[in-house]
Design an enzyme around this catalytic site. Structure first.
Site, PDB file in Angstrom:
ATOM      1  N   CYS A  89       7.251  -7.779   6.463  1.00 57.45           N
ATOM      2  CA  CYS A  89       8.370  -7.240   7.246  1.00 57.45           C
ATOM      3  C   CYS A  89       8.920  -8.333   8.152  1.00 57.45           C
ATOM      4  CB  CYS A  89       7.914  -6.051   8.087  1.00 57.45           C
ATOM      5  SG  CYS A  89       9.265  -5.215   8.954  1.00 57.45           S
ATOM      6  N   CYS A  95       8.010  -6.258  15.008  1.00 61.62           N
ATOM      7  CA  CYS A  95       7.664  -5.427  16.164  1.00 61.62           C
ATOM      8  C   CYS A  95       6.288  -5.841  16.702  1.00 61.62           C
ATOM      9  CB  CYS A  95       7.654  -3.952  15.770  1.00 61.62           C
ATOM     10  SG  CYS A  95       9.268  -3.328  15.250  1.00 61.62           S
ATOM     11  N   CYS A 155       3.273   8.270   1.611  1.00 61.68           N
ATOM     12  CA  CYS A 155       3.892   7.217   2.410  1.00 61.68           C
ATOM     13  C   CYS A 155       4.070   5.986   1.531  1.00 61.68           C
ATOM     14  CB  CYS A 155       3.002   6.898   3.609  1.00 61.68           C
ATOM     15  SG  CYS A 155       3.716   5.664   4.706  1.00 61.68           S
ATOM     16  N   CYS A 198       3.125  -3.923  15.507  1.00 57.67           N
ATOM     17  CA  CYS A 198       3.031  -3.694  14.065  1.00 57.67           C
ATOM     18  C   CYS A 198       2.274  -4.837  13.398  1.00 57.67           C
ATOM     19  CB  CYS A 198       4.423  -3.566  13.473  1.00 57.67           C
ATOM     20  SG  CYS A 198       4.454  -3.480  11.683  1.00 57.67           S
ATOM     21  N   GLU A 226       0.818  -1.210   0.000  1.00 55.50           N
ATOM     22  CA  GLU A 226       0.000   0.000   0.000  1.00 55.50           C
ATOM     23  C   GLU A 226       0.855   1.265   0.000  1.00 55.50           C
ATOM     24  OE1 GLU A 226      -4.185  -1.364   2.074  1.00 55.50           O
ATOM     25  OE2 GLU A 226      -2.900   0.054   3.118  1.00 55.50           O
ATOM     26  N   CYS A 237      -2.188   4.643  11.175  1.00 57.62           N
ATOM     27  CA  CYS A 237      -1.033   3.894  11.647  1.00 57.62           C
ATOM     28  C   CYS A 237      -1.446   2.558  12.249  1.00 57.62           C
ATOM     29  CB  CYS A 237      -0.300   4.722  12.701  1.00 57.62           C
ATOM     30  SG  CYS A 237       1.164   3.925  13.348  1.00 57.62           S
TER      31      CYS A 237
END
Length: 375
Positions: free
Chosen positions: A112, A116, A105, A119, A92, A341
């Protein structure tokens, strides 16, 4: 010679490619401008290129754009695009307009590997790195799609943040040419101050970026001590806080800004107490020129975490500000299209779930009760 994607090249790479075709540098500059400044998609559109060069390009080069799976437009003007990057993977990009800027962004990986705890992408796992062409294609699409939509000839995107899906510094070799294309006056002409790389703390790559392509740096800190950061950001076990902060101080010698932005996701009862704020002060004051960006957490079920309430965030910010540390609270954007976020895309294409790390809103606002003061 097999066909190559010209979006994979920064200007130096495109120059080398053109030299292989027997062409001079100025032809590479012309070609680069047609691709990035004018958004040309067909070599026949490039009217000032020699016909012989256009003929050569038809056989050996392509301009591979990303396929758009979906586009969602928020009531606040935020736009979220979901792109197909093949192999059942999607990434995205989020466009965030403001009165004085427009920020895009961008994602650097499908998935990933950092993992984390707060996340969403980290919980989905890692698929692969994006190529330089796939990174820059996100900017290409946003810039030229919006120029056409808004009937404008001038530049739309003024700021780029590498804060989307993935850890940019773990895809370093593809990242740097993309950054150089963003900065190049023959490309998108962005200021180094207006291009930000966000990292969870890959120390050796921070040191390399300082030498190769210093842009603004944001570091996902999220904890004031190693035991807690080990839990929240597993990479800390390899590159602990002291080592990370030392690399940040060194980075500033070449950085376009005179401070590092530390991102801090506010997690209820985990890292948001007064004592945590005081630990942060002791960690950075008179040691690392910085500002803190406090991020409201967007919960997802797998995390087991909750968002700090607004009074707690304000109290935490007040402690930092009273210590003379610039502190802002990130304004969430695009909540109605899941572009804030930490939110999941929730899109399905060919039975494939498109996971994403938050496409973070980089434009911060000052809380009404907090008057930031610079160190």
């Amino acid at each position: 010679m097999s066909a190559v994607n010209l979006l994979d090249f920064d200007l130096e790479g495109l120059t080398a490619f053109c030299e292989q075709l027997g062409e001079k540098r100025f032809r590479a500059v012309q070609l680069f401008r047609w691709i990035h400044q004018k958004g040309a998609t067909d070599f026949d559109q490039m009217s000032d290129l020699a016909k012989s060069l256009r003929g050569k390009l038809q056989g050996v080069a392509t301009l591979e754009r990303l396929k758009v799976i979906s586009e969602h437009v928020s009531a606040d003007g935020t736009i979220k695009w979901l792109f197909d990057v093949g192999g059942g993977n999607a990434v995205e990009s989020v466009y965030i307009p403001e009165d004085d800027r427009a920020t895009l962004c961008i994602s650097s990986q499908a998935g990933c590997a950092v993992g984390c705890r707060f996340c969403s992408t980290g919980h989905q796992g890692f698929s692969r790195n994006l190529s330089t062409g796939e990174i820059i294609a996100q900017l290409w699409h946003a810039e030229h799609t919006l120029r056409e939509r808004f009937k404008r000839d001038d530049r739309i995107v003024s700021n780029v943040v590498m804060m989307g899906m993935g850890e940019p510094l773990q895809n370093y070799n593809a990242l740097v040419p993309a950054l150089r294309t963003m900065l190049d006056d023959h490309g998108y002409g962005l200021s180094r101050r207006r291009v930000t790389v966000s990292t969870s703390g890959v120390v050796p790559m921070i040191e390399r970026l300082q030498k190769d392509c210093p842009v603004a740096l944001a570091v996902s800190l999220h904890a004031p001590n190693d035991p807690l950061r080990d839990e929240l950001v597993p990479l800390n076990r390899k590159y602990p806080i002291a080592e990370l902060l030392a690399s940040c101080v060194d980075y500033l010698s070449a950085a376009p800004r005179d401070f590092i932005t530390f991102e801090y996701c506010m997690l209820d009862g985990v890292n948001d107490t007064d004592e945590h704020a005081r630990e942060l002060i002791a960690l950075v004051r008179n040691k690392v020129p910085c500002k803190f960006n406090l991020i409201p957490f967007n919960p997802f079920p797998q995390s087991g975490l909750k968002r700090s309430n607004n009074p707690r965030v304000q109290a935490f910010a007040r402690i930092l500000v009273d210590a003379g540390i610039v502190t802002t609270v990130r304004k969430t954007r695009g909540d109605d299209i899941d572009a804030a976020c930490g939110q999941l895309a929730g899109e399905v294409q060919d039975r494939t779930r498109a996971s994403e790390r938050m496409l973070r809103q980089p434009i911060v606002i000052q809380p009404a009760t907090v008057a930031a003061r610079k160190v």
